[in-house]
Write an enzyme that holds these catalytic residues in place. Sequence first.
Site, PDB file in Angstrom:
ATOM      1  N   GLU A   1      -0.940  -8.805   4.705  1.00 47.50           N
ATOM      2  CA  GLU A   1      -0.722  -8.956   6.148  1.00 47.50           C
ATOM      3  C   GLU A   1      -2.016  -8.858   6.943  1.00 47.50           C
ATOM      4  O   GLU A   1      -2.031  -9.160   8.147  1.00 47.50           O
ATOM      5  CB  GLU A   1       0.286  -7.905   6.635  1.00 47.50           C
ATOM      6  CG  GLU A   1      -0.264  -6.520   6.936  1.00 47.50           C
ATOM      7  CD  GLU A   1      -0.659  -5.695   5.739  1.00 47.50           C
ATOM      8  OE1 GLU A   1      -1.112  -4.546   5.937  1.00 47.50           O
ATOM      9  OE2 GLU A   1      -0.511  -6.184   4.593  1.00 47.50           O
TER      10      GLU A   1
ATOM     11  N   CYS B   1       0.829  -1.196   0.000  1.00 50.06           N
ATOM     12  CA  CYS B   1       0.000   0.000   0.000  1.00 50.06           C
ATOM     13  C   CYS B   1       0.875   1.262   0.000  1.00 50.06           C
ATOM     14  O   CYS B   1       1.502   1.566  -0.997  1.00 50.06           O
ATOM     15  CB  CYS B   1      -0.986  -0.031   1.168  1.00 50.06           C
ATOM     16  SG  CYS B   1      -2.354   1.136   1.003  1.00 50.06           S
TER      17      CYS B   1
ATOM     18  N   HIS C   1      -3.518  -5.614   0.956  1.00 47.15           N
ATOM     19  CA  HIS C   1      -2.847  -5.889   2.229  1.00 47.15           C
ATOM     20  C   HIS C   1      -2.823  -7.392   2.554  1.00 47.15           C
ATOM     21  O   HIS C   1      -3.732  -7.897   3.211  1.00 47.15           O
ATOM     22  CB  HIS C   1      -3.567  -5.159   3.364  1.00 47.15           C
ATOM     23  CG  HIS C   1      -3.364  -3.690   3.384  1.00 47.15           C
ATOM     24  ND1 HIS C   1      -2.418  -3.073   4.176  1.00 47.15           N
ATOM     25  CD2 HIS C   1      -3.992  -2.699   2.705  1.00 47.15           C
ATOM     26  CE1 HIS C   1      -2.476  -1.762   3.992  1.00 47.15           C
ATOM     27  NE2 HIS C   1      -3.416  -1.508   3.100  1.00 47.15           N
TER      28      HIS C   1
END
Length: 269
Positions: A235, A104, A233
């Site tokens: 994660e 990002c 994302h």
Amino acid sequence: MANVKTLVVTGHGTNCERECAFAADQAGSDQTVIAHFSDLTSDRICLADYNFLILPGGFLDGDDLGSAQAAALRWRHIRTRRGAPLMDELRRFLDGGGLILGICNGFQLLVKLGLLPALGGAYFTRQVSLSHNDSARYEDRWVTLKINSASPCVFTRGLDYLYVPVRHGEGKLVPGDETILDRLREENLITLQYVDPQTKEVTQAYPANPNGSPLGIAGLTDPSGRILGLMPHPEAYTHPTNHPRWTRGETSVLGTALLQGGVDYLRGR
């Protein structure tokens, strides 16, 4: 077998550093450190001691000059306490075989530093940028991503699709000139693309493509395959219960798999 030593750089507006560190640990990193940018400039932390660098998401400097623009200038011009340009350390890190993952805001930083896509080996030369979503608003939704199996990217080996969230206002890829997109496609540097969740075809249609990025581009790699930047994302999906429909029994490949690809590469698997 090499130990995987991961450095997650925080400060000046990042907000996903702990999630990135957790995901790295889940992916098998032997040592994971979260360090403020000032730790690099004060020589408390040295890039040369690590082989996996993660630039997490957030809103660096409030995106006041454009996403990650101020951060890119900081990286380019700041010197460490010893007087050495920080960019020289970053170059040595790459020359030594290190991996970089920008997520990002981290992806925005990589393109504004000129580390992606580095067409023709032109590292540190800006060739693309990331600008405001076509919707003219912040997008927070889950998206389906198709992996380009022909890409040299070491992070995505063995993966076909990912289902992960996006959280951004400036995710539309803007090429420096009209030839860039053709070259990205021809050289397989487009690693991840937004696809229709039903047909699995690359799409420009909103909301499957949340920002209007051409060719459905969600992530890019460099010619070496050791640098990956993406707007979604990974994660944020480290456990089945992170899935928005997990209570209905739905699941998919965890975003952690992307980081595990990097860990496996460093270990020579």
